[in-house]
Design an enzyme around this catalytic site. Structure first.
Site, PDB file in Angstrom:
ATOM      1  CG  LEU A   1       1.645  -0.354  11.603  1.00 36.10           C
ATOM      2  CD1 LEU A   1       2.752  -0.262  12.497  1.00 36.10           C
ATOM      3  CD2 LEU A   1       0.503  -0.892  12.502  1.00 36.10           C
TER       4      LEU A   1
ATOM      5  CB  ALA B   1       5.808  -2.057  13.883  1.00 40.65           C
TER       6      ALA B   1
ATOM      7  N   GLY C   1       0.836  -1.364  -0.006  1.00 43.87           N
ATOM      8  CA  GLY C   1      -0.194  -0.075  -0.118  1.00 43.87           C
ATOM      9  C   GLY C   1       0.923   1.286  -0.057  1.00 43.87           C
TER      10      GLY C   1
ATOM     11  CG  PHE D   1       3.616  -8.331  11.819  1.00 42.15           C
ATOM     12  CD1 PHE D   1       4.633  -9.402  11.846  1.00 42.15           C
ATOM     13  CD2 PHE D   1       2.757  -8.316  12.687  1.00 42.15           C
ATOM     14  CE1 PHE D   1       4.591 -10.400  13.105  1.00 42.15           C
ATOM     15  CE2 PHE D   1       2.758  -9.016  13.915  1.00 42.15           C
ATOM     16  CZ  PHE D   1       3.650 -10.301  13.991  1.00 42.15           C
TER      17      PHE D   1
ATOM     18  CE1 TYR E   1     -11.354   4.626   6.976  1.00 43.45           C
ATOM     19  CE2 TYR E   1     -11.275   6.805   7.640  1.00 43.45           C
ATOM     20  CZ  TYR E   1     -10.633   5.815   7.244  1.00 43.45           C
ATOM     21  OH  TYR E   1      -9.123   5.701   7.283  1.00 43.45           O
TER      22      TYR E   1
ATOM     23  CB  VAL F   1      -8.038  -1.346  -4.427  1.00 42.80           C
ATOM     24  CG1 VAL F   1      -8.204  -2.768  -4.106  1.00 42.80           C
ATOM     25  CG2 VAL F   1      -9.302  -0.728  -5.049  1.00 42.80           C
TER      26      VAL F   1
HETATM   27  P1  NAI Z   1      -1.913  -1.857   3.933  1.00 41.60           P
HETATM   28  O1  NAI Z   1      -2.718  -2.968   4.521  1.00 41.60           O
HETATM   29  O2  NAI Z   1      -1.511  -1.944   2.559  1.00 41.60           O
HETATM   30  O3  NAI Z   1      -0.384  -1.763   4.418  1.00 41.60           O
HETATM   31  C1  NAI Z   1      -0.326  -2.015   5.944  1.00 41.60           C
HETATM   32  C2  NAI Z   1       1.136  -2.024   6.477  1.00 41.60           C
HETATM   33  O4  NAI Z   1       1.307  -2.312   7.845  1.00 41.60           O
HETATM   34  C3  NAI Z   1       2.085  -3.441   5.703  1.00 41.60           C
HETATM   35  O5  NAI Z   1       3.126  -3.125   5.543  1.00 41.60           O
HETATM   36  C4  NAI Z   1       1.921  -4.416   7.182  1.00 41.60           C
HETATM   37  O6  NAI Z   1       2.909  -5.281   6.912  1.00 41.60           O
HETATM   38  C5  NAI Z   1       2.120  -3.393   8.189  1.00 41.60           C
HETATM   39  N1  NAI Z   1       1.748  -3.979   9.525  1.00 41.60           N
HETATM   40  C6  NAI Z   1       0.492  -4.429   9.612  1.00 41.60           C
HETATM   41  N2  NAI Z   1       0.419  -4.742  11.166  1.00 41.60           N
HETATM   42  C7  NAI Z   1       1.887  -4.437  11.544  1.00 41.60           C
HETATM   43  C8  NAI Z   1       2.433  -4.838  12.541  1.00 41.60           C
HETATM   44  N3  NAI Z   1       1.856  -5.145  13.831  1.00 41.60           N
HETATM   45  N4  NAI Z   1       4.054  -4.436  12.793  1.00 41.60           N
HETATM   46  C9  NAI Z   1       4.487  -3.917  11.610  1.00 41.60           C
HETATM   47  N5  NAI Z   1       3.859  -3.754  10.356  1.00 41.60           N
HETATM   48  C10 NAI Z   1       2.603  -3.862  10.230  1.00 41.60           C
HETATM   49  O7  NAI Z   1      -2.544  -0.429   4.421  1.00 41.60           O
HETATM   50  P2  NAI Z   1      -2.683   0.875   3.894  1.00 41.60           P
HETATM   51  O8  NAI Z   1      -4.160   1.057   3.186  1.00 41.60           O
HETATM   52  O9  NAI Z   1      -1.616   1.207   2.702  1.00 41.60           O
HETATM   53  O10 NAI Z   1      -2.703   1.962   4.968  1.00 41.60           O
HETATM   54  C11 NAI Z   1      -1.561   2.860   5.130  1.00 41.60           C
HETATM   55  C12 NAI Z   1      -2.210   3.867   6.008  1.00 41.60           C
HETATM   56  O11 NAI Z   1      -2.630   4.674   4.979  1.00 41.60           O
HETATM   57  C13 NAI Z   1      -3.119   3.776   7.210  1.00 41.60           C
HETATM   58  O12 NAI Z   1      -3.107   4.583   8.219  1.00 41.60           O
HETATM   59  C14 NAI Z   1      -4.583   4.002   6.226  1.00 41.60           C
HETATM   60  O13 NAI Z   1      -5.414   4.295   7.374  1.00 41.60           O
HETATM   61  C15 NAI Z   1      -3.942   4.968   5.637  1.00 41.60           C
HETATM   62  N6  NAI Z   1      -5.102   5.538   4.362  1.00 41.60           N
HETATM   63  C16 NAI Z   1      -5.358   4.299   3.531  1.00 41.60           C
HETATM   64  C17 NAI Z   1      -6.384   4.722   2.724  1.00 41.60           C
HETATM   65  C18 NAI Z   1      -6.932   3.561   1.697  1.00 41.60           C
HETATM   66  O14 NAI Z   1      -7.984   3.773   1.061  1.00 41.60           O
HETATM   67  N7  NAI Z   1      -6.091   2.452   1.566  1.00 41.60           N
HETATM   68  C19 NAI Z   1      -6.771   6.027   2.474  1.00 41.60           C
HETATM   69  C20 NAI Z   1      -5.973   7.048   2.973  1.00 41.60           C
HETATM   70  C21 NAI Z   1      -5.262   6.694   4.284  1.00 41.60           C
END
Ligand code: NAI
Length: 396
Positions: free
Chosen positions: A138, A111, A51, A73, A234, A273
């Site tokens: 994260l 983390a 992501g 993770f 949300y 996504v």
């Molecule tokens: P994702 O699910 O693609 O990535 C999550 C990351 O966190 C991965 O690298 C995973 O290995 C790591 N992770 C999870 N639990 C962990 C732990 N306990 N220790 C170490 N690493 C851990 O998520 P995404 O969507 O990229 O989200 C990242 C941020 O962006 C979040 O704060 C999310 O709320 C925010 N965000 C996401 C949007 C979306 O539409 N997907 C929109 C705007 C913000």
């Protein structure tokens, strides 16, 4: 082994190493095509394997020639069992970075724990001396508090009253109504404990205490606002409370970085996504309509385009533009009035029958499978593939 997608609910439990490598390589090519960014040179990314975090690591490394340490993770592979996609993404990222002479090391573990923080701090001390940026990306459903051992589970619930709206099962294309019962006070506390800013602040404090932050250090975390349509589940729901907390934490961190002239930012990103967003009810239907409208208006972006624009036009410019609440906005195109008007109109028309033509369900599905390394034209999915791929810096 021959690797095919195997889905369970909103996740895919297999992933394809060559497809993940393709996804990483496409993102690297995009960043290179956009030219150099005068950005940070020693960067720690928490949540670096998928992501927005992966896109940030790629943008730092290939846009600014940064040395990067990535924490995540992920599940490693074993004979006959594929790794989680973030593992394969990182293996491909490190190989590409090392090929260009860039420092890239990774740490796989929780983390939130003291052990992983200590390991990361020791690595920075040994290899980089100090870091000049920390990206906190994260996304997790659970957190065990490192001091108390209490395990918190985050929820995606409305606050105050039951919320009923449409959603789509993007695998079958069925649009149906769902109702989500309102949360309890405890749900709010738990969600804030997992997805709020406490752990981000703990990272900064730990790094600062060991003198591992350079002068003018920057840190950034990602947030989301979204439209009225999704507000109850949300921004005004349990996850929204956590995002409020995360955004407030940026101010606390900035205060604590005064002597370094450091600054903490939150960037509000667009809906995309990812493995995390697929799990949120209602959001997949909103995203499939949003993608259709944004593509028609030529303003669609993925994670890598968002982060490239964030770095080049917001973060690493003389004066970082922010909104009234101090947040960077790269959700500006999603939130454009004309875009939201069109999405709202389509929302009213969306049914199982109409969605394939009025929404971008195919685009949603393709991107979902792309997250796990599937549906890339360049990859021969009938070929025998080695699932036991190593991440160079984790090989010992
Ligand atoms: P994702 O699910 O693609 O990535 C999550 C990351 O966190 C991965 O690298 C995973 O290995 C790591 N992770 C999870 N639990 C962990 C732990 N306990 N220790 C170490 N690493 C851990 O998520 P995404 O969507 O990229 O989200 C990242 C941020 O962006 C979040 O704060 C999310 O709320 C925010 N965000 C996401 C949007 C979306 O539409 N997907 C929109 C705007 C913000």
């Amino acid at each position: 082994m021959i690797i095919a997608p195997k889905t369970r609910g909103f996740i895919c439990i297999t992933s394809h190493p060559d497809g993940c490598a393709q996804s990483v390589s496409n993102q690297i090519d995009y960043i290179k095509s956009k030219g150099k960014i005068e950005g940070a040179k020693k960067v720690l990314v928490i949540g670096a394997s998928t992501g927005f975090g992966l896109a940030s690591r790629i943008t730092s490394a290939f846009g600014s020639e940064a040395s990067t340490i990535g924490v995540f993770f992920e599940k490693p592979p074993s004979e006959g069992r594929t790794a989680s996609s973030g593992w394969y993404n990182t293996a491909a990222f490190e190989k590409a970075a090392h090929k260009e002479g860039l420092y890239a090391k990774s740490i796989n573990g929780d983390a939130f724990s003291h052990a992983i923080k200590d390991e990361t701090l020791a690595l920075i001390k040994a290899d980089l001396g100090q870091i000049d940026m920390l990206v906190y990306s994260l996304a997790s459903p659970v957190r065990t508090h490192p001091d108390t051992g209490v395990r918190y589970k985050s929820t995606l619930k409305p606050i105050g009253e039951k919320y009923t709206n449409k959603t789509v099962d993007f695998h079958t294309g069925e649009v149906k109504e769902i109702s989500i019962e309102p949360c309890t006070e405890e749900d709010i506390t738990n969600t804030v404990a997992v997805m709020g800013g406490q752990d981000w602040e703990m990272w900064i404090n730990a790094l600062k205490k060991e003198n591992l932050l350079s002068p003018n250090f920057k840190t950034i975390a990602y947030s989301y606002i979204g439209p009225k349509l999704t507000e109850p589940v949300y921004r005004k729901g349990t996850i929204g409370k956590a995002k409020d907390h995360l955004e407030q934490t940026a101010f606390t961190i900035t205060d604590s970085l005064k002597e370094l002239n450091g600054k903490a930012y939150v960037s509000v990103n667009k809906a995309l996504v990812t493995q995390s967003s697929s799990a949120i009810p209602v959001i997949p239907l909103y995203i499939s309509l949003l993608y259709k409208v944004m593509k028609a208006n030529c303003v669609q972006e993925g994670c890598i385009e968002q982060i490239q624009r964030l770095y080049a036009e917001r973060l690493f410019v003389e004066e970082t533009p922010t909104d009234d609440e101090g947040r960077i906005r790269v959700d500006d195109w999603e939130m454009r009035e004309d875009i939201q008007e069109q999405v709202t109109k389509l929302w009213e028309q969306a049914t199982t029958e109409t969605l394939p033509s009025i929404g971008d369900l195919e685009g949603y599905k393709t991107e979902f499978f792309n997250l796990f390394g599937f549906n890339f034209d360049e990859i021969d999915y009938t070929a025998d593939t080695n699932e036991v791929v190593v991440i160079p810096s984790l090989e010992s």
